[in-house]
Design an enzyme around this catalytic site. Structure first.
Site, PDB file in Angstrom:
ATOM      1  N   CYS A 183       0.862  -1.195   0.000  1.00 30.35           N
ATOM      2  CA  CYS A 183       0.000   0.000   0.000  1.00 30.35           C
ATOM      3  C   CYS A 183       0.898   1.244   0.000  1.00 30.35           C
ATOM      4  O   CYS A 183       0.615   2.244  -0.656  1.00 30.35           O
ATOM      5  CB  CYS A 183      -0.886   0.049   1.237  1.00 30.35           C
ATOM      6  SG  CYS A 183      -1.855  -1.428   1.522  1.00 30.35           S
ATOM      7  N   ARG A 231     -12.805  -0.886  -1.988  1.00 31.45           N
ATOM      8  CA  ARG A 231     -11.587  -0.071  -2.191  1.00 31.45           C
ATOM      9  C   ARG A 231     -10.342  -0.872  -1.808  1.00 31.45           C
ATOM     10  O   ARG A 231      -9.342  -0.869  -2.517  1.00 31.45           O
ATOM     11  CB  ARG A 231     -11.716   1.222  -1.385  1.00 31.45           C
ATOM     12  CG  ARG A 231     -10.519   2.155  -1.404  1.00 31.45           C
ATOM     13  CD  ARG A 231     -10.218   2.724  -2.766  1.00 31.45           C
ATOM     14  NE  ARG A 231      -9.482   1.791  -3.616  1.00 31.45           N
ATOM     15  CZ  ARG A 231      -9.163   2.019  -4.880  1.00 31.45           C
ATOM     16  NH1 ARG A 231      -9.513   3.147  -5.471  1.00 31.45           N
ATOM     17  NH2 ARG A 231      -8.509   1.123  -5.582  1.00 31.45           N
ATOM     18  N   CYS A 235      -7.443  -2.192  -4.598  1.00 39.58           N
ATOM     19  CA  CYS A 235      -6.018  -1.826  -4.490  1.00 39.58           C
ATOM     20  C   CYS A 235      -5.161  -3.091  -4.487  1.00 39.58           C
ATOM     21  O   CYS A 235      -4.135  -3.152  -5.170  1.00 39.58           O
ATOM     22  CB  CYS A 235      -5.758  -1.018  -3.217  1.00 39.58           C
ATOM     23  SG  CYS A 235      -5.983   0.759  -3.438  1.00 39.58           S
TER      24      CYS A 235
END
Lengths: 274, 203
Positions: A183, A231, A235
């Protein structure tokens, strides 16, 4: 209630096309500003409101094998108490002995109160492109809307809540897969963008607050409301990792970590996103 | 498998560090990562396993690996760089441009039969005519025009593309050669896109 979402999607794309014509003014702009202009065109309107209305209907409708509504669902503040509830999720629930986010709690209520099958609900939690919003998307939009203006207050008082935060934070930096992405690869520096899309630095409270407080959001590029679980999963897909499972420890951990980072910010969801 | 063996020595050094941490009573906050995922298409569960570089670089930039670990990661990366088999670094810049523009490849939503993209534009400015470029990496505009094509710069750039960790221990850039994201021919084409004076990068 049936809403013809495709009209909104089409309108959205026409407007977007006008704004992304590459002229020199736009070339000087960053992606965020282009979308800020686009959002301004909507004024106070957000197509998510139509989906919130669908969610409101679903909340009170008698449905499922047990022929019940969701009105006794306890999202943490007591059965049926909706105002401000989303701003305090994820949280530890004594009845399941787990930290749950809005979406896993909704599934829990649909199973326990209405008798739906958990396996069926989790098999396809989100709508495909061009489809009507899923029940979970509509309900999430409605319930998030009932926390508008409520300060985010994600608790860290229970040991499991702290463990979820630590798990999420640790996974935020977890580099893996053929591309070595975590991330943090995209979300740990300020003022960066991918192509024209501005990337929030989620390790900075101010940017995490802005990002977190606007999910779920109406995604113009998707033509529908997308949720926080979506979401996280999308990702992870772009990180080239296997599929992040709905309601998994890592998903809840990431949402808890981001939620704690965003604490204090007034909830402003569903947002309007590119 | 080949990769695993090569990383063996460094892995042994890192494993002991984590064992020491465990002995000191530090529990792993991640728990069972695999339990949160399921294999999907070409994205198998093996992708969650981390090699020593990935483990050492799974932390904030403020706490990068020790000088010793950094040195062994870079050395190991250097040892694994494969120069072009025929000694020719430059391919076709037009093919390279397509690779630079394409972001698909290796996601479970991608068709594994299609060639992977390099997605250079996600992070780098390249041709002046392309405004939709990202800023996570440095601008590569005028790359070849500014640097020429000496053997040293060709080898350096090839190594960068192959495995950026040779130069920056926790580089964010994918290891396009080392991880098998791009083929040797695709790497040559991207090289030509950077160096060829006819390429839009150098206009």
């Amino acid at each position: 209630m049936k809403i013809d979402k495709s009209i909104f999607a089409a309108l959205a794309w026409v407007s977007l096309a006008v704004l992304t014509v590459p002229d020199s003014a736009v070339a000087q702009d960053d992606g965020d500003n282009v979308f800020a202009q686009y959002r301004e065109m909507f004024g106070d309107d957000n197509p998510a409101e139509l989906i919130e209305l669908q969610g409101e209907d679903l909340w009170s409708q008698v449905r499922g094998p047990k022929k019940a509504s969701l009105e006794k669902c306890d999202l943490g503040l007591g059965p049926g108490k909706l105002d401000g509830a989303y701003a305090q999720l994820p949280r530890y629930f004594a009845d399941t002995k787990h930290v749950m986010d809005l979406e896993t709690r909704l599934v829990y209520c649909m199973v326990t109160l209405q008798g739906f099958s958990e396996k069926d609900l989790v098999a396809k939690p989100f709508s495909g492109r061009g489809e009507q919003p899923s029940d979970l998307e509509a309900l999430s939009a409605f319930i998030a809307g009932r926390s508008r203006g409520a300060p985010i207050k994600v608790s860290q008082s229970h040991a499991q809540e702290r463990a979820a935060y630590e798990r999420g934070k640790e996974f935020f930096y977890y580099r893996a897969g053929p591309h070595d992405f975590s991330c943090a690869t995209c979300h740990s520096q300020s003022g960066k963008r991918i192509r024209l899309q501005a990337l929030p630095n989620l390790t900075e409270a101010a940017e995490a607050r802005k990002a977190y407080s606007t999910w779920p959001g109406y995604r113009i590029s998707e033509g529908t409301v997308r949720t926080m679980e979506w979401r996280m999963g999308d990702c992870v897909r772009q990180q080239r990792l296997p599929e992040l499972q709905f309601g998994s420890d890592i998903a809840i951990g990431l949402i808890t970590y981001l939620g704690v980072m965003a604490n204090g910010e007034p909830m402003n969801a569903p947002g309007l996103k590119r | 498998m080949h990769r695993t063996v090569k990383w063996g020595l460094l892995g042994a050094a890192l494993c002991c560090t984590s064992m020491l941490a465990a002995a000191a009573g530090k529990s792993d906050p991640l728990g069972n990562v695999a339990a949160s995922f399921k294999a999907h298409g070409q994205a198998g569960m093996d992708r969650l396993e981390r090699d020593p570089m990935q483990q050492a670089c799974s932390q904030p930039a403020s706490s990068e690996p020790s000088a010793e670990v950094a040195k062994s990661i870079s050395r190991s990366a250097q040892e694994r760089v494969k120069p072009p088999s025929d000694g020719q670094y430059l391919g076709d810049w037009k093919a390279g441009e397509k690779i630079a523009q394409t972001g698909k490849g290796m996601q479970y939503s991608d068709d594994p039969a299609e060639p992977n993209g390099g997605n250079c534009y996600a992070c780098h400015q390249m041709a002046g005519s392309e405004i939709a470029y990202g800023t996570l990496g440095p601008s590569l505009s005028q790359y070849g025009k500014l640097r020429g094509t000496s053997p040293a710069i060709l080898e350096y750039t090839w190594t960068r593309l192959w495995n950026s960790h040779v130069y920056n221990v926790c580089s964010h850039m994918p290891r396009f050669g080392d991880a098998g994201i791009l083929t040797e021919q695709q790497l040559k084409d991207v090289m030509a896109y950077l160096f060829d004076l006819d390429s839009p990068v150098n206009q």
